[in-house]
Structure formats: C-alpha cells, structure tokens
Design a protein around this motif. Sequence first.
Motif, PDB file in Angstrom:
ATOM      1  N   VAL A 229       0.849  -1.132  -0.120  1.00  0.00           N
ATOM      2  CA  VAL A 229      -0.053   0.044   0.043  1.00  0.00           C
ATOM      3  C   VAL A 229       0.864   1.331  -0.097  1.00  0.00           C
ATOM      4  CG1 VAL A 229      -0.195   0.143   2.459  1.00  0.00           C
ATOM      5  CG2 VAL A 229      -2.156   0.932   0.791  1.00  0.00           C
ATOM      6  N   ILE A 230       2.131   1.030   0.922  1.00  0.00           N
ATOM      7  CA  ILE A 230       3.064   2.246   0.896  1.00  0.00           C
ATOM      8  C   ILE A 230       3.270   2.330  -0.815  1.00  0.00           C
ATOM      9  CG2 ILE A 230       5.143   3.186   1.615  1.00  0.00           C
ATOM     10  CD1 ILE A 230       4.643   1.933   4.165  1.00  0.00           C
ATOM     11  N   LEU A 231       3.833   1.669  -1.474  1.00  0.00           N
ATOM     12  CA  LEU A 231       4.421   1.750  -2.820  1.00  0.00           C
ATOM     13  C   LEU A 231       3.313   2.175  -3.600  1.00  0.00           C
ATOM     14  CD1 LEU A 231       6.284   1.230  -5.168  1.00  0.00           C
ATOM     15  CD2 LEU A 231       5.573  -1.124  -5.341  1.00  0.00           C
ATOM     16  N   SER A 232       1.966   1.647  -3.484  1.00  0.00           N
ATOM     17  CA  SER A 232       0.925   2.112  -4.067  1.00  0.00           C
ATOM     18  C   SER A 232       0.542   3.408  -4.208  1.00  0.00           C
ATOM     19  CB  SER A 232      -0.491   1.478  -3.948  1.00  0.00           C
ATOM     20  OG  SER A 232      -1.515   1.892  -4.810  1.00  0.00           O
ATOM     21  N   VAL A 233       0.675   4.094  -2.891  1.00  0.00           N
ATOM     22  CA  VAL A 233       0.190   5.483  -2.964  1.00  0.00           C
ATOM     23  C   VAL A 233       1.259   6.484  -3.144  1.00  0.00           C
ATOM     24  CG1 VAL A 233      -1.301   5.233  -0.799  1.00  0.00           C
ATOM     25  CG2 VAL A 233       0.966   5.665  -0.352  1.00  0.00           C
ATOM     26  N   LEU A 234       2.680   5.820  -3.109  1.00  0.00           N
ATOM     27  CA  LEU A 234       3.755   6.772  -3.807  1.00  0.00           C
ATOM     28  C   LEU A 234       3.620   6.852  -5.153  1.00  0.00           C
ATOM     29  CD1 LEU A 234       6.614   5.435  -1.550  1.00  0.00           C
ATOM     30  CD2 LEU A 234       5.544   7.611  -1.477  1.00  0.00           C
ATOM     31  N   LEU A 235       3.176   5.533  -5.808  1.00  0.00           N
ATOM     32  CA  LEU A 235       3.099   5.772  -7.163  1.00  0.00           C
ATOM     33  C   LEU A 235       1.795   6.583  -7.796  1.00  0.00           C
ATOM     34  CD1 LEU A 235       3.608   1.945  -8.082  1.00  0.00           C
ATOM     35  CD2 LEU A 235       4.962   3.883  -8.720  1.00  0.00           C
ATOM     36  N   MET A 236       0.753   6.834  -6.991  1.00  0.00           N
ATOM     37  CA  MET A 236      -0.162   7.409  -7.186  1.00  0.00           C
ATOM     38  C   MET A 236       0.241   8.852  -7.012  1.00  0.00           C
ATOM     39  SD  MET A 236      -3.559   5.509  -5.335  1.00  0.00           S
ATOM     40  CE  MET A 236      -4.785   6.541  -6.310  1.00  0.00           C
ATOM     41  N   LYS A 237       0.888   9.249  -6.044  1.00  0.00           N
ATOM     42  CA  LYS A 237       1.669  10.734  -6.145  1.00  0.00           C
ATOM     43  C   LYS A 237       2.310  11.162  -7.369  1.00  0.00           C
ATOM     44  CE  LYS A 237       2.684  14.549  -4.188  1.00  0.00           C
ATOM     45  NZ  LYS A 237       1.888  15.654  -3.649  1.00  0.00           N
ATOM     46  N   THR A 238       3.070  10.113  -7.776  1.00  0.00           N
ATOM     47  CA  THR A 238       3.909  10.408  -9.220  1.00  0.00           C
ATOM     48  C   THR A 238       2.744  10.739 -10.036  1.00  0.00           C
ATOM     49  OG1 THR A 238       5.554   8.935  -8.315  1.00  0.00           O
ATOM     50  CG2 THR A 238       5.494   9.267 -10.653  1.00  0.00           C
TER      51      THR A 238
END
Length: 250
Positions: A229-238
Amino acid sequence: MLNIPGSNPPSFNILVIVPAYNEADGIAHVVEQLRHATPYADVLVINDGSTDATSRVAKQAGAKVIDLTCNLGIGGAVQTGYRYAAEHHYDYAVQIDGDGQHNPQDLSRLLTAIRDAPLDMVVGSRFITKAGFQSTFARKIGIDLLSNLLSRLTGQKITDPTSGYRLCGRRAISLFAREYPTDYPEVEALMLLYNHELAFAEVPVVMNERLGGVSSISAMKSVYYMSKVILSVLLMKTQKKRAWENRYES
C-alpha cells in the motif's frame, strides 16, 4: 447546521452501501440499526460472494441486496454500490461496514460536515477524539505510518486512512463509479480524490468492535499489506505530479 429529522425525510436522496462477505452473524443488526437510525436512507447490501447466509439474512432484515456471483473483494463490492448510486442519481452515498463497527447515529454528523464545508467526501475517524474501539496495537502502528505518509503527500492532516466509514457527494460518487481502487481501497481512494482535486476531510466518530466474521487482513498479511500500500500511494503521487507537468507543458 443540518437537521436530519427522524420522521420527515430530507430533501436529498441518500444510499447506504454495506459491503458484506460472510457477515451473517451481524448483518441483520447492522441493517436494523440503519433502518431505525436513518429511516430517510435506502440501505443496499453488496453480498460479495458470501458462502454463508449473509444475503438471506440481509433481505429478511429489510435491505436491498445485490448478490455478486463471486468474491470481488472490498474494492469491487464498494464500487458496485457507487455504480448503483450513480445510476439511480443519489445525492449522497455512505459506506458502512457490515461487521457492526460503524454507528449509524454518526451519519448526521457526516452529513452536516459535507454540506457545510462543502466537501466531496467525509471520513469518519475514530482517532480524533479517541473514543470507542481504537484498533489493535499492531494495526494502530500501521495506521499511524499510513497517516503520516498520506498527510505528507496530500498536505492535510489525515488520522484514520483505513476507516471504511465514508460519505460521498455526487462528484465523488461519479468518480468512484468510474474508477475505484481494488487492492487497498480505503487508503488509495484518498489519493484518488487528491489526484482529481476533490475535497475531503475527517470528522470524529465512535466505532465498535466487529460483531462477527473475520477481518480480511490477517496478522500474517500485515507486513505485506503495508509494503504494497505504501508503494501504491507513492506511485499515485507520481501520477499526480505527472498530470500537473503535462498540464503545464500543454
């Protein structure tokens, strides 16, 4: 302040979306509470491929039920509810878990907040006043980590990113009917709103321990869940950053 009388229905339509997977032990109590506390709202249970009597019990309690032929997971079940809300032109749609953790009495507070601000979504947070059930120690550590991460990424204070108690207005309903996260929907939905520049905020609510059933996230899955989930939200921020860059270049 918004007044929601018990006898006279308000001038807007509200759909209560209750995703449920094998919640036969508690779903009748949830539906009965909703019908008593929010008689002005339509209650829709999304039976997410349950193998127990969830569907039958929910119907007997007086809810509308959509039976999914297979288990889609919480994201697919909730999006089914938002699609129903969009197709039937509801003004507001509220998510309430089928395990009895959420108190329908708090809905009037969410309605007041979403209409007074105005906002596109209001999240019920158990950690603002710290009353009622606060989650287990291990899960609270994970929630705090996600809270800090999302607060930094969105620029606003978020205390309960995993709360499934959420009230949406028409713009958020329309967005979630088209696009809704499947893997980690509660957390990712906040980033989705942020990316689409829709406004959301938290209000204090009191939550209970679940009435029955089993959480979909076991202790063994917690570390794996947190990492993804941390990786997912970081990708969404990108994705948000790229959207702004493309807008600037055009």
